[in-house]
Write a protein that holds these residues in place. Structure first.
Motif, short mmCIF file in Angstrom:
data_model
loop_
_atom_site.label_atom_id
_atom_site.label_comp_id
_atom_site.label_asym_id
_atom_site.label_seq_id
_atom_site.Cartn_x
_atom_site.Cartn_y
_atom_site.Cartn_z
N ALA A 337 18.81 22.77 0.33
CA ALA A 337 18.78 23.04 1.76
C ALA A 337 19.51 21.93 2.51
CB ALA A 337 17.34 23.14 2.25
N ALA A 338 20.16 22.28 3.59
CA ALA A 338 20.88 21.31 4.40
C ALA A 338 19.87 20.43 5.14
CB ALA A 338 21.79 22.01 5.39
N VAL A 339 19.98 19.13 4.93
CA VAL A 339 19.09 18.16 5.55
C VAL A 339 19.93 17.01 6.06
CG1 VAL A 339 17.20 16.54 5.16
CG2 VAL A 339 17.12 18.78 4.09
N THR A 340 19.67 16.59 7.27
CA THR A 340 20.33 15.40 7.81
C THR A 340 19.47 14.19 7.50
OG1 THR A 340 21.35 16.68 9.60
CG2 THR A 340 21.22 14.28 9.88
N ALA A 341 20.02 13.29 6.71
CA ALA A 341 19.26 12.10 6.32
C ALA A 341 19.20 11.12 7.49
CB ALA A 341 19.91 11.43 5.13
N PRO A 342 18.00 10.70 7.88
CA PRO A 342 17.89 9.72 8.96
C PRO A 342 18.36 8.34 8.48
CG PRO A 342 15.75 10.11 7.98
CD PRO A 342 16.70 11.08 7.32
N PRO A 343 18.68 7.45 9.42
CA PRO A 343 19.07 6.10 9.00
C PRO A 343 17.95 5.43 8.23
CG PRO A 343 19.51 6.47 11.35
CD PRO A 343 18.69 7.64 10.87
N GLY A 344 18.34 4.57 7.31
CA GLY A 344 17.34 3.86 6.53
C GLY A 344 16.72 2.72 7.32
N ALA A 345 15.46 2.44 7.04
CA ALA A 345 14.77 1.31 7.67
C ALA A 345 15.16 0.02 6.97
CB ALA A 345 13.26 1.52 7.59
N ASP A 346 14.96 -1.10 7.64
CA ASP A 346 15.18 -2.41 7.06
C ASP A 346 14.00 -2.74 6.16
OD1 ASP A 346 15.47 -5.11 6.47
OD2 ASP A 346 16.18 -5.64 8.46
N PHE A 347 14.27 -2.95 4.87
CA PHE A 347 13.18 -3.20 3.92
C PHE A 347 12.36 -4.43 4.31
CE2 PHE A 347 16.27 -6.16 2.32
CZ PHE A 347 15.55 -7.16 1.68
N ARG A 348 12.96 -5.34 5.05
CA ARG A 348 12.24 -6.57 5.42
C ARG A 348 11.17 -6.32 6.47
NH1 ARG A 348 17.75 -9.74 6.58
NH2 ARG A 348 18.06 -7.68 7.54
N GLY A 349 11.25 -5.21 7.17
CA GLY A 349 10.31 -4.98 8.25
C GLY A 349 9.23 -3.96 7.96
N LEU A 350 9.16 -3.44 6.75
CA LEU A 350 8.16 -2.43 6.44
C LEU A 350 6.78 -3.05 6.32
CD1 LEU A 350 10.11 -0.19 3.94
CD2 LEU A 350 9.81 0.10 6.38
N PRO A 351 5.75 -2.29 6.65
CA PRO A 351 4.40 -2.89 6.72
C PRO A 351 3.86 -3.26 5.35
CG PRO A 351 4.31 -0.52 7.09
CD PRO A 351 5.76 -0.89 7.10
N GLN A 352 2.94 -4.18 5.36
CA GLN A 352 2.23 -4.56 4.13
C GLN A 352 1.39 -3.38 3.66
OE1 GLN A 352 0.16 -8.32 4.31
NE2 GLN A 352 -1.45 -7.61 2.94
N PRO A 353 1.41 -3.08 2.38
CA PRO A 353 0.61 -1.94 1.91
C PRO A 353 -0.88 -2.27 1.90
CG PRO A 353 1.62 -3.06 0.06
CD PRO A 353 2.19 -3.70 1.30
N PRO A 354 -1.71 -1.25 1.82
CA PRO A 354 -3.16 -1.49 1.72
C PRO A 354 -3.51 -2.11 0.38
CG PRO A 354 -2.67 0.83 1.42
CD PRO A 354 -1.39 0.19 1.84
N ALA A 355 -4.70 -2.68 0.32
CA ALA A 355 -5.19 -3.27 -0.93
C ALA A 355 -5.21 -2.21 -2.02
CB ALA A 355 -6.57 -3.87 -0.73
N GLN A 356 -4.90 -2.65 -3.25
CA GLN A 356 -4.81 -1.75 -4.40
C GLN A 356 -5.90 -2.09 -5.43
OE1 GLN A 356 -2.57 0.84 -4.48
NE2 GLN A 356 -2.13 0.19 -2.38
N PRO A 357 -6.23 -1.14 -6.30
CA PRO A 357 -7.29 -1.38 -7.29
C PRO A 357 -6.98 -2.58 -8.18
CG PRO A 357 -6.74 0.94 -7.18
CD PRO A 357 -5.71 0.23 -6.36
N ARG A 358 -8.01 -3.34 -8.49
CA ARG A 358 -7.86 -4.56 -9.29
C ARG A 358 -8.00 -4.26 -10.77
NH1 ARG A 358 -10.78 -5.51 -4.72
NH2 ARG A 358 -10.16 -7.25 -3.37
N LEU A 359 -7.63 -5.23 -11.56
CA LEU A 359 -7.76 -5.14 -13.01
C LEU A 359 -9.21 -4.93 -13.41
CD1 LEU A 359 -6.25 -5.68 -15.80
CD2 LEU A 359 -7.11 -8.03 -15.57
N PRO A 360 -9.52 -3.90 -14.18
CA PRO A 360 -10.90 -3.71 -14.63
C PRO A 360 -11.39 -4.93 -15.43
CG PRO A 360 -9.61 -1.74 -15.03
CD PRO A 360 -8.64 -2.80 -14.61
N GLY A 361 -12.60 -5.32 -15.15
CA GLY A 361 -13.14 -6.49 -15.83
C GLY A 361 -12.86 -7.79 -15.14
N GLY A 362 -11.98 -7.78 -14.15
CA GLY A 362 -11.74 -8.98 -13.37
C GLY A 362 -10.95 -10.04 -14.11
N PRO A 363 -10.87 -11.22 -13.52
CA PRO A 363 -10.02 -12.28 -14.09
C PRO A 363 -10.46 -12.75 -15.46
CG PRO A 363 -11.39 -13.13 -12.30
CD PRO A 363 -11.52 -11.64 -12.26
#
Length: 388
Positions: A337-363
């Motif tokens: 399908a015809a799609v107009t690609a929007p301009p890309g964002a600056d990778f340096r300005g993207l938000p910090q992701p949410p916390a992710q699952p930790r290693l099972p069993g811990g450190p």
């Protein structure tokens, strides 16, 4: 704490307990801890931001953060690579790598640091001297977060016998997870989440015993690409298995743009052959769900799509390859399908992701080098995902 460099007057690094070097208690920096490690050791890193480019050159060393979300290796948008692993059978787990000008985590047999710089692959390794740089044998990335890096989040190049699992990649200006130039790869990429990248998962000239299982490639510009090209050795690509993956909504206007400008594509196979796409959910990608095409010099042939749900895309199935042996499990169209690609964002300005699952069993969980990987792999245990 925040860690910087060390001086020549630092005392010798001690082990907190047999086989364990703690940062910063025993070593002030991660690099100092790795330099002191012996094969089989664990380098255990405490909470903090570590402004270092790290190299792991010794075999069978495990680098682990005590907390995936609070142990952060930070490139400050000035350093090239985050963690470069050339030591066979080594492991990176339970930490975050961000804001580097090339790669977050790089596993490679290419030991010349001049060839590990920006570009980090492709034409920078062309032609690769396979005698000088035999593949890294044995690697693992588990519970790693990589975000806002200028090239790849987790990158396996000229490496085999590995696992990339339970990891998260977002905001890369090229690919969240990349597997390139291996044959046979003997590698599994499983149970990862990649979002808000130019490409979620990229596979180039990587062939044989290669599995992508249970991953979620969502909200990128392109979900998954499987390619052959002449910028790297070992073309053509062939013989990968993609099973049980969720590839949905890869139309994110706020993600960085890759150089080739793809947008709105779920799975693209360009010049790859004999790949199996089974039990995948491919949905709501604006241009195409699955597209199979030839590329210059390489025909796509013998690719099979089976038992998948491909729905709600601009064009669900697109076949432009000349080969007669591609089986897409439906009636493909000839154009996305015809799609107009929007301009890309600056990778340096993207938000910090949410916390992710930790290693099972811990450190304090038992540690094990990347020996005997990937182990038994059964794609059949990965069912068709439910719709989100």
């Amino acid at each position: 704490m925040s860690s910087g460099g060390c001086t020549g007057g630092d005392a010798p690094v001690a082990h907190s307990s047999p086989g364990v070097i703690r940062v910063p208690e025993d070593a002030k920096t991660i690099q100092q801890g790795l330099d002191a490690a012996q094969p089989g050791d664990l380098v255990l890193v405490g909470p903090g931001e570590y402004h270092e480019s790290i190299t792991m050159t010794k075999p069978r060393v495990v680098l682990r953060g005590v907390d995936r979300n609070t142990v952060v290796v930070d490139g400050d948008f000035t350093k090239v690579n985050g963690i470069t692993v050339t030591g066979a059978q080594s492991v990176v787990e339970n930490l975050t790598v961000r804001r580097f000008l090339a790669n977050g985590v790089l596993f490679t047999g290419v030991t010349d640091q001049k060839l590990q710089g920006p570009g980090g692959g492709g034409s920078h390794y062309d032609p690769l001297d396979s005698q000088r740089f035999p593949p890294l044998q044995g690697f693992r990335a588990s519970f790693v977060t990589a975000y806002n890096n200028a090239l790849y989040g987790i990158y396996s190049f000229d490496a085999r016998d590995g696992v990339i699992e339970n990891s998260y990649a977002s905001g890369q200006a090229d690919s969240g997870i990349y597997v390139g130039q291996c044959r046979p790869c003997n590698t599994v990429v499983r149970d990862n989440l990649v979002e808000h990248n130019a490409v979620g998962i990229e596979v180039t000239n990587a062939s044989e015993n290669l599995w992508f299982l249970g991953n979620r490639a969502v909200r990128n510009r392109v979900g998954v690409t499987v390619n052959s090209n002449d910028f790297e050795s070992l073309a053509p690509q062939h013989g990968a298995v993609l099973a049980g993956n969720t590839v949905v909504g890869n139309n994110d206007p706020h993600s960085p743009a890759q150089a080739d400008g793809g947008f709105g594509i779920g799975i693209g196979i360009g010049g790859g052959s004999a790949n199996t796409v089974a039990r995948n959910l491919v949905k709501d990608n604006a241009a195409a769900g699955i597209i199979v095409s030839d590329v210059q010099g390489y025909a796509a042939d013998g690719n099979t799509v089976t038992d998948s749900v491909v729905t709600g895309n601009g064009t669900d199935l697109v076949l432009t390859a000349a080969g007669k042996e591609n089986r897409l499990g439906g009636s493909p169209g000839t154009t996305p399908a015809a799609v107009t690609a929007p301009p890309g964002a600056d990778f340096r300005g993207l938000p910090q992701p949410p916390a992710q699952p930790r290693l099972p069993g811990g450190p304090d969980a038992p540690w094990r080098a990347a020996v005997g990987l990937p182990g038994p792999v059964d794609p059949g245990t990965y069912p068709l995902p439910a719709a989100p």
